[in-house]
Design a protein around this motif. Structure first.
Motif, mmCIF file in Angstrom:
data_model
loop_
_atom_site.group_PDB
_atom_site.id
_atom_site.type_symbol
_atom_site.label_atom_id
_atom_site.label_comp_id
_atom_site.label_asym_id
_atom_site.label_seq_id
_atom_site.Cartn_x
_atom_site.Cartn_y
_atom_site.Cartn_z
ATOM 1 N N GLY A 77 55.138 84.829 78.782
ATOM 2 C CA GLY A 77 56.598 84.645 78.283
ATOM 3 C C GLY A 77 57.143 85.839 79.065
ATOM 4 O O GLY A 77 58.328 85.723 79.473
ATOM 5 N N GLY A 78 56.496 86.844 79.385
ATOM 6 C CA GLY A 78 56.916 87.968 80.383
ATOM 7 C C GLY A 78 57.396 87.650 81.733
ATOM 8 O O GLY A 78 58.555 87.862 82.025
ATOM 9 N N ASN A 79 56.353 86.521 82.257
ATOM 10 C CA ASN A 79 56.818 86.059 83.466
ATOM 11 C C ASN A 79 58.194 85.116 83.404
ATOM 12 O O ASN A 79 58.877 85.135 84.645
ATOM 13 C CB ASN A 79 55.477 85.301 84.172
ATOM 14 C CG ASN A 79 54.316 85.881 84.291
ATOM 15 O OD1 ASN A 79 54.388 86.952 84.162
ATOM 16 N ND2 ASN A 79 53.361 85.160 85.129
ATOM 17 N N ALA A 80 58.408 84.408 82.398
ATOM 18 C CA ALA A 80 59.316 83.500 82.242
ATOM 19 C C ALA A 80 60.805 84.514 82.143
ATOM 20 O O ALA A 80 61.977 83.915 82.315
ATOM 21 C CB ALA A 80 59.299 82.638 81.289
ATOM 22 N N ASP A 81 60.570 85.759 81.809
ATOM 23 C CA ASP A 81 61.713 86.476 81.793
ATOM 24 C C ASP A 81 62.704 86.599 83.090
ATOM 25 O O ASP A 81 63.734 86.686 82.989
ATOM 26 C CB ASP A 81 61.477 88.039 81.215
ATOM 27 C CG ASP A 81 62.626 88.587 80.495
ATOM 28 O OD1 ASP A 81 63.097 88.246 79.485
ATOM 29 O OD2 ASP A 81 63.133 89.682 80.954
ATOM 30 N N LEU A 82 61.834 86.459 84.213
ATOM 31 C CA LEU A 82 62.402 86.431 85.507
ATOM 32 C C LEU A 82 63.292 85.213 85.516
ATOM 33 O O LEU A 82 64.384 85.491 86.185
ATOM 34 C CB LEU A 82 61.207 86.392 86.648
ATOM 35 C CG LEU A 82 61.817 86.253 88.165
ATOM 36 C CD1 LEU A 82 62.834 87.257 88.501
ATOM 37 C CD2 LEU A 82 60.647 86.220 88.895
ATOM 38 N N MET A 83 62.868 83.992 85.073
ATOM 39 C CA MET A 83 63.501 82.823 85.278
ATOM 40 C C MET A 83 64.986 83.084 84.355
ATOM 41 O O MET A 83 65.880 82.704 84.773
ATOM 42 C CB MET A 83 62.684 81.636 84.734
ATOM 43 C CG MET A 83 61.463 81.785 85.127
ATOM 44 S SD MET A 83 61.106 81.765 86.991
ATOM 45 C CE MET A 83 59.369 81.596 87.195
ATOM 46 N N LEU A 84 64.764 83.640 83.250
ATOM 47 C CA LEU A 84 65.933 83.807 82.587
ATOM 48 C C LEU A 84 67.031 84.767 82.941
ATOM 49 O O LEU A 84 68.237 84.370 83.007
ATOM 50 C CB LEU A 84 65.707 84.311 81.059
ATOM 51 C CG LEU A 84 64.642 83.569 80.155
ATOM 52 C CD1 LEU A 84 64.225 84.077 78.871
ATOM 53 C CD2 LEU A 84 65.266 82.100 80.028
#
Length: 684
Positions: free
Chosen positions: A345-352
C-alpha cells in the motif's frame, strides 16, 4: 472497474466500522491498542499510543478521510473522541519525541486537519497551544530525519502556519530551518544528515534519509518562494544519487547496526575474521521507509515544483523498479503486507502521486492492481498481515488496517485524498517573512556562504580577512550559476586565490586550506561508520590487557598507528581563537586527526615529541625497536638514555590507552582504514 471501486469503498467502510467497534472507551475519549515497536525484543506488546505512525492520531486521520468520503458522522465523531483522548493522554507529560509521525507533532497535525474539515476554530487553537512549547527543541541535540526528527516537525509547523498564519509558528519555522541547515554534512557529493554508528553512511530514503529532509526543503522553497531551499533539497537528492544501483534500479539501504544479541555475535565474528564486506556491503529494500518507493515520492514532488526532466526520470525509474519488485506479490499473495510503511500500500502511493502529477493512467492502473490484490488477499486469508513484527493484524495507520483503509481511499480519489506519506503543501505564504526571520529570507549566496563556513571555517575566515572582495564575489557567482557542487567550486576558488595573493599570505592560505581540506577528505573517506565505531569499542576492550603486560613483554609487543587517524603538521597556529593572530610568524604545529562515527574529524594538538613517537608506528613496530630508532636520532648523553626510553614507553602506553596505537593482530581490518593512503591526502 466500477464494481472494483465499489468493493474498495466497501472494504474501507468495513475497516472503519471495525475500528469504531474496537475503540476502547475512556472517560476522556477513545483509543486503540496497537503493536508497540521494540527493536531489541521479539515479544509482541500491545499498547494504547498517540502518534500518527502507530497510535490514535493515525487512526483518527483515516476516520476523518472516511467521513469525507461517506459523510457518515460516526467516523468524524470517533475521530474527535480519539483526539480528546490524545489531548488528555499528553497533558502534563514531558514528550520524548516531537516528530511529525512518531512524536508530539502528530497531535497538532491531526487537530489542524479536523479544523480544515469541520471549520471549528477550537481545533486550530488547540493545535497552536500544543505546538507552542516546541521552540525549546532548538537548544537540544536532535536527529534531523523525517520520521523521528526535526525535519518532520518542521513540515508539520509549515502546515500549521499555512492554516493559522500564527507569528509564533513562523518564529519556530525560522529556528528549526536554521538548526537543520546548521547540521548539514557535505558528502562526497551533495548533502546528508544523521550520520550514525548504526549505518554504513548517512541513509538514503524518505523516512530516515536524505530524501525525506529534501522533501521538506522542497516544501520550504515552495511555501516561501525561496530558491535557496530548493537548492538544499537538490543537494540532498544529489547525495542519494551516489547510492543509486543500476543493477537493482533502486537506491541502496545503508543500515548496518547492532540491535539484538544475534547482531552482536555476527559483528564480533566478522571483525575477528577481518570480513570487510560484512561492514560495508549495503542491503536491498524498496519501500516508503527505505528505498525507491519513498525516494520516488520526493522526486515526483521535485519534478512538480521545479520541472526538471532529471527528477521525472528518477521518479519514473523508481516507480518502474517498485512495480517490478512488487510483482512477486502476485505469486505469493497470502504472504504480502499492504501496510503503508513498508508494504504494498505504501509502495503504491508513489504510483498515485505519479498519476496526480504526470496524468499518466498507467500509474493509476498499477495502484489499482495493488488494491485489487489486497482485496483478494483479505478474502482468501481473512486478515491483513501487518507491518509489525507479528503475523496478525494491527490497527494503526502506518503498520496496520487503518493505513490499508486509507490506501483504498487514496486509490478511489488520489487527487482529493492527501498523501500521509508525503504531506505536501498546496498553499504558499500569504506574505514574505519579516526581517526577524533571517534564515527564511536568506539568499542562495548567503546560504552557500554559511555552509562553506560550516565546512571550512578558518579557510573562509582567513580569505575574508585578506581577500574580502573576491570572496564576496565568489558566492555571488556560485549563486547566479546555481553551482551544483559547492565544495568543488570552493576548492577551485581557493586555488585561484593562492596564485593571486602575496607569498606570505599564499603560504598561510595553503596551510589552513590543506588542514581543512584534509579533514573533509578524511571524514568522507570513512568506509563505514559502523565499522569505525565497532573498531573503537574493540580497542577499548584490548587496551587494559596490553597495558597490564610487564615492561619486557610490552617492549616486544608489535603496535601500529590506527590507520583511520592521520598525523598532520601546519606552520601556523590555526587553533588560536583570535583570528587576527593567525598570521603571526610561522612555527611548527603538530596534530592527530581523528574521524568519529557520526561526527566530524577531531584535531588533537600534539607536542613535537609525541608526534615523533607516533610517527614511528606508521608500520608495525615493537615498542623497543621504535624507541631505539628514535633514540638514535637524539644527541643524548649515555646516562640519559634510560630516561629517554622511559619517556618513549610512557608515550606509547598513553597512546595505547587512548586507542591511537593498537595490536594489528587483533584488528585485521585496520589495514583498510580511511587514512591508509595518507600520502595522497598530503599531496592533494
Amino acid at each position: 472497474m466500477h464494481n472494483l471501486r465499489e468493493k474498495m469503498l466497501a472494504e474501507a467502510i468495513r475497516i472503519g466500522d471495525e475500528l469504531v467497534a474496537l475503540a476502547i472507551h475512556h472517560p476522556t475519549g477513545v483509543a486503540w491498542k496497537s503493536v508497540l515497536i521494540q527493536e531489541e525484543s521479539d515479544a509482541v506488546v500491545w499498547a494504547e499510543q498517540e502518534s500518527i505512525y502507530n497510535g490514535a492520531c493515525g487512526i483518527a486521520l483515516f476516520l476523518i478521510e472516511l467521513h469525507r468520503k461517506t459523510d457518515n458522522p460516526v467516523y468524524l465523531e470517533t475521530a474527535r473522541q480519539a483526539m480528546r483522548w490524545v489531548e488528555a493522554s499528553i497533558a502534563g507529560e514531558s514528550a520524548v519525541k516531537y516528530s511529525l509521525l512518531t512524536g508530539l507533532m502528530s497531535v497538532p497535525f491531526v487537530l489542524q486537519r479536523l479544523y480544515e474539515v469541520t471549520q471549528q476554530r477550537e481545533y486550530l487553537e488547540k493545535a497552536l497551544q500544543i505546538a507552542g512549547p516546541f521552540a525549546q527543541l532548538i537548544t537540544q541535540e536532535a536527529v534531523y530525519e523525517f520520521i523521528n526528527g526535526l525535519s518532520g516537525t518542521l513540515l508539520g509547523l509549515l502546515h500549521l502556519h499555512a492554516a493559522s498564519q500564527d507569528p509564533h509558528v513562523l518564529d519556530m519555522i525560522n529556528a528549526f530551518t536554521e538548526k537543520i541547515i546548521g547540521h548539514i554534512h557535505h558528502g562526497e557529493q551533495g548533502f546528508c544528515w544523521d550520520r550514525s554508528d548504526t549505518n554504513i553512511h548517512a541513509l538514503c530514503g524518505f523516512s530516515h534519509g536524505a530524501a525525506g529532509v529534501g522533501f521538506v526543503f522542497l516544501e520550504l522553497g515552495h511555501y516561501f518562494s525561496n530558491e535557496a531551499f530548493y537548492w538544499v533539497a537538490e543537494q540532498a537528492f544529489r547525495y542519494e544519487q551516489l547510492y543509486y544501483d543500476d543493477h537493482t534500479q533502486s537506491w541502496l539501504d545503508l543500515r548496518s547496526g547492532i540491535f539484538t544479541e544475534a547482531h552482536r555475535v555476527s559483528f564480533a565474528e566478522a571483525y575477528r575474521a577481518g570480513d570487510l564486506g560484512f561492514f560495508v556491503e549495503p542491503q536491498a529494500m524498496n519501500a516508503w521507509c527505505h528505498g525507491g518507493a519513498g525516494i520516488g515520492l520526493s522526486r515526483i514532488r521535485a519534478y512538480e515544483l521545479l520541472r526538471k526532466a532529471g527528477y521525472r526520470t528518477q521518479a519514473e525509474a523508481a516507480a518502474y523498479a517498485t512495480r517490478t519488485a512488487d510483482m512477486d506479490t502476485l505469486q505469493t499473495p497470502r504472504f504480502a503486507s499492504f501496510n503503508l510503511c513498508h508494504g504494498r500500500g505504501g509502495n503504491a502511493d508513489l504510483m498515485l502521486e505519479a498519476y496526480r502529477v504526470l496524468g499518466d493512467e498507467q500509474y493509476l492502473t498499477w495502484a489499482t492492481e495493488v488494491a485489487q490484490l489486497g482485496l483478494q488477499t483479505h478474502q482468501e486469508v481473512k486478515f491483513y498481515r501487518s507491518g509489525a513484527p507479528h503475523n496478525g493484524e494491527d490497527t494503526s495507520l502506518f503498520l496496520g488496517n487503518a493505513g490499508i483503509g486509507y490506501f483504498y481511499l487514496r486509490v478511489l480519489d488520489p487527487i482529493g485524498t492527501p498523501s500521509v506519506l508525503a504531506p505536501r503543501l498546496d498553499r504558499t505564504a500569504s506574505q514574505a517573512p519579516s526581517g526577524d526571520h533571517a534564515t527564511l529570507r536568506r539568499s542562495l549566496a548567503g546560504l552557500q556562504r554559511q555552509i562553506i563556513g560550516q565546512m571550512f571555517p578558518r579557510t573562509l575566515g582567513l580569505l575574508e580577512q585578506i581577500a574580502p572582495a573576491p570572496t564576496h564575489a565568489h558566492f555571488q557567482r556560485t549563486a547566479s550559476q546555481a553551482a551544483a557542487d559547492l565544495k568543488t567550486a570552493w576548492f577551485d576558488f581557493v586555488a585561484q586565490q593562492e596564485k593571486a595573493l602575496p607569498t606570505d599570505q599564499c603560504l598561510a592560505l595553503k596551510d589552513i586550506a590543506g588542514l581543512e581540506f584534509t579533514k573533509w577528505k578524511l571524514e568522507n573517506a570513512i568506509l563505514s561508520d559502523t565499522l569505525l565505531q565497532y573498531k573503537a569499542d574493540e580497542k577499548g576492550k584490548d587496551a587494559p590487557h596490553l597495558l597490564d603486560l610487564e615492561e619486557s613483554a610490552f617492549g616486544q609487543l608489535e603496535l601500529l598507528l590506527d590507520k583511520d587517524m592521520l598525523l598532520y603538521q601546519t606552520r601556523w597556529d590555526w587553533q588560536e581563537r583570535n583570528a587576527s593572530a593567525w598570521l603571526a610568524p610561522p612555527d611548527e604545529y603538530c596534530y592527530l586527526l581523528t574521524p568519529a562515527a557520526g561526527g566530524p574529524v577531531q584535531e588533537r594538538r600534539l607536542t613535537a615529541f609525541s608526534y615523533r613517537v607516533l610517527a614511528g608506528f606508521d608500520t608495525p613496530q615493537s615498542t623497543a625497536r621504535a624507541a631505539a630508532a628514535m633514540m638514535s636520532e637524539f644527541e643524548v648523553p649515555p646516562e640519559k638514555m634510560n630516561q629517554l626510553q622511559a619517556l618513549i614507553f610512557e608515550q606509547v602506553r598513553q597512546a595505547v590507552k587512548s586507542g591511537i596505537l593498537l595490536n594489528p593482530k587483533q584488528h585485521l581490518l585496520n589495514a583498510v582504514g580511511t587514512a591508509s593512503t595518507r600520502q595522497a591526502f598530503h599531496e592533494a
